[in-house]
Design an enzyme around this catalytic site. Structure first.
Site, short mmCIF file in Angstrom:
data_model
loop_
_atom_site.label_atom_id
_atom_site.label_comp_id
_atom_site.label_asym_id
_atom_site.label_seq_id
_atom_site.Cartn_x
_atom_site.Cartn_y
_atom_site.Cartn_z
N GLU A 30 0.00 16.62 28.63
CA GLU A 30 1.02 17.54 29.15
C GLU A 30 2.28 16.76 29.52
O GLU A 30 2.21 15.75 30.21
CB GLU A 30 0.46 18.28 30.37
CG GLU A 30 1.48 19.03 31.21
CD GLU A 30 2.23 20.09 30.41
OE1 GLU A 30 3.46 20.18 30.61
OE2 GLU A 30 1.61 20.81 29.61
N ARG A 104 -0.55 33.57 37.25
CA ARG A 104 -0.72 32.54 36.22
C ARG A 104 -1.20 31.22 36.82
O ARG A 104 -2.04 30.53 36.24
CB ARG A 104 0.60 32.31 35.48
CG ARG A 104 0.95 33.40 34.50
CD ARG A 104 2.29 33.15 33.83
NE ARG A 104 2.54 34.14 32.79
CZ ARG A 104 2.20 34.01 31.52
NH1 ARG A 104 1.59 32.90 31.11
NH2 ARG A 104 2.46 34.95 30.64
N TYR A 210 2.04 45.12 39.32
CA TYR A 210 0.60 45.13 39.59
C TYR A 210 0.29 44.03 40.59
O TYR A 210 1.05 43.06 40.75
CB TYR A 210 -0.22 44.96 38.30
CG TYR A 210 0.16 43.81 37.42
CD1 TYR A 210 -0.32 42.52 37.66
CD2 TYR A 210 0.99 44.00 36.32
CE1 TYR A 210 0.02 41.46 36.83
CE2 TYR A 210 1.33 42.95 35.49
CZ TYR A 210 0.85 41.68 35.75
OH TYR A 210 1.19 40.64 34.93
N ASP A 288 1.36 30.35 21.66
CA ASP A 288 2.77 30.59 21.38
C ASP A 288 3.34 29.64 20.35
O ASP A 288 4.38 29.93 19.73
CB ASP A 288 3.59 30.47 22.68
CG ASP A 288 3.49 31.69 23.56
OD1 ASP A 288 2.89 32.68 23.13
OD2 ASP A 288 4.00 31.65 24.69
#
Length: 386
Positions: A30, A104, A210, A288
């Site tokens: 990462e 997330r 939500y 993605d």
């Protein structure tokens, strides 16, 4: 077999966990110095929660996840119900696994905690890859080099791995920007908001909200059509006042949610046309990086989770021929993800119809339950076993 995964987002980490569970020697690289997600909610439908539960994460998800009772579409001005479809227990009974709302960052933390820390390498910005006959060499900006039998690009819409494979190509601005915010639930308790996915449809924009984080926070997304995007930053801080101006005349509940937010972030929404190829040799793409889509089906993360499970299955079945296994993975996933991409793009038009004959026809279809949101119509998506 060693597999290097580039990118430690939800797609990269879930793929790593699927690969680890299949017995591979997996390392995740990462570019950021820390694992983090800017505050935003995410929806995980049964096709993805089936994978996460299969990886042993049901217990870890129980705390932060919220199980919405229904999917509720409403009219922008007066809040009138356009369609209400059950989620909660009915969707779990039908498809075997729950529908979740999550922050997330909560989902990322659950995934990361399930992977041995020594397998996640931070501060690793990919600068190039070299394919040889039986391995892939990855080079990073810190001078480090790794070698693996398979390399997976899970590095997002601006994927460096994709550029290395097929050349650089700009993503497409979709004509929409999204303001995202989080509001402590107690600030809007007087509104009596149900534990549902609420989608407010209006001319040129829509508004979604939500609960996440065990119902302690209310997540909202305000999607607004815009002709162009000129900012250099992928994400910028937004101003709640701009959102209020854009939603002038909308139902008071929408405006009170925005007024309760301390800050917002603004995202430009980009996508890409479906790729003819995801894989070359021993290198492939995921999430993605190969099928970026608008969020109007709430399937971006779910499809990335599916990718990782299918990839692990193909490699496990094709250890003697990794390149062939990657082609099989690509061929199994392309048509399905392209279908979700197309439906997500079509919802942009449906959600944003100006008031008039087309809008009234859409609303009548919603009321009649003929718009594709029934359990039977969604079975192809939610029953899938990646």
């Amino acid at each position: 077999m060693r597999v290097d995964v580039i990118g430690a987002g939800i797609g990269g980490l879930s793929a790593a966990l699927s690969l680890l569970s299949a017995g591979f020697d997996v390392h995740v690289h990462e570019r950021a110095a820390a694992l983090s997600e800017t505050g935003a909610g995410i929806q995980i439908s049964p096709n993805a929660s089936r994978v996460l539960h299969g990886l042993g994460l049901a217990g870890a998800l129980a705390g932060p996840a919220v199980r919405p009772l229904a999917f509720h579409q409403r009219r922008w001005q007066d809040g009138r119900t356009l369609q209400r479809a059950p989620l909660g227990e009915p969707i779990e009974a039908r498809f075997g696994f729950p529908y979740y709302h999550l922050h997330r960052a909560d989902l990322l933390a659950v995934l990361a905690a399930a992977i041995p820390a020594e397998r996640i390498h931070l501060g690793r910005r990919l600068t190039g890859i070299t394919e040889e006959r039986d391995r892939v060499r990855a080079r990073f900006a810190d001078g480090s080099v790794t070698e693996s039998e398979v390399l997976v690009g899970a590095d997002g819409i601006h994927s460096r791995v994709r550029a290395e494979l097929f050349g650089a190509e700009d993503a497409r601005f979709t004509g929409c920007v999204a303001y995202r915010g989080l509001v402590p639930a107690d600030r809007v308790s007087d509104l009596g908001i149900e534990v549902t996915t609420q989608v407010w449809l209006g001319p040129g924009r829509h508004f979604v909200h939500y609960f996440v984080s065990g119902q302690r926070m209310l997540n909202f997304v305000a999607v607004i059509e815009r002709d162009a995007w000129t900012h250099e930053s992928w994400t910028d801080r937004g101003d709640p006042a701009d959102v209020l101006a854009a939603y002038r005349g909308w139902h008071p509940q929408v405006r009170e949610i925005v007024e309760a937010a301390d800050e917002t972030y603004i995202w430009a929404l980009f996508d890409r046309a479906p790729l003819a190829r995801w894989s070359r040799g021993r290198v492939t793409l995921l999430g993605d990086a190969c099928h970026a889509m608008l969020p109007f089906m709430a399937q971006g993360a779910a499809q990335a989770v599916e990718d990782g499970a299918t990839l692990a299955g193909c490699l496990a079945a094709g250890r003697a021929d990794p390149a062939g296994a990657l082609l099989r993975y690509q061929d199994l996933r392309r048509e399905r993800t392209a279908r979700v991409q197309a439906m997500s793009a079509a919802n942009k038009t449906r959600f944003h119809l100006p008031d008039g004959p087309a809008q009234r026809d859409r609303d009548a279809q919603l009321a009649a339950g003929s718009t594709g949101w029934s359990f039977d119509a969604m079975a192809w998506l939610y029953e899938h076993r990646a």
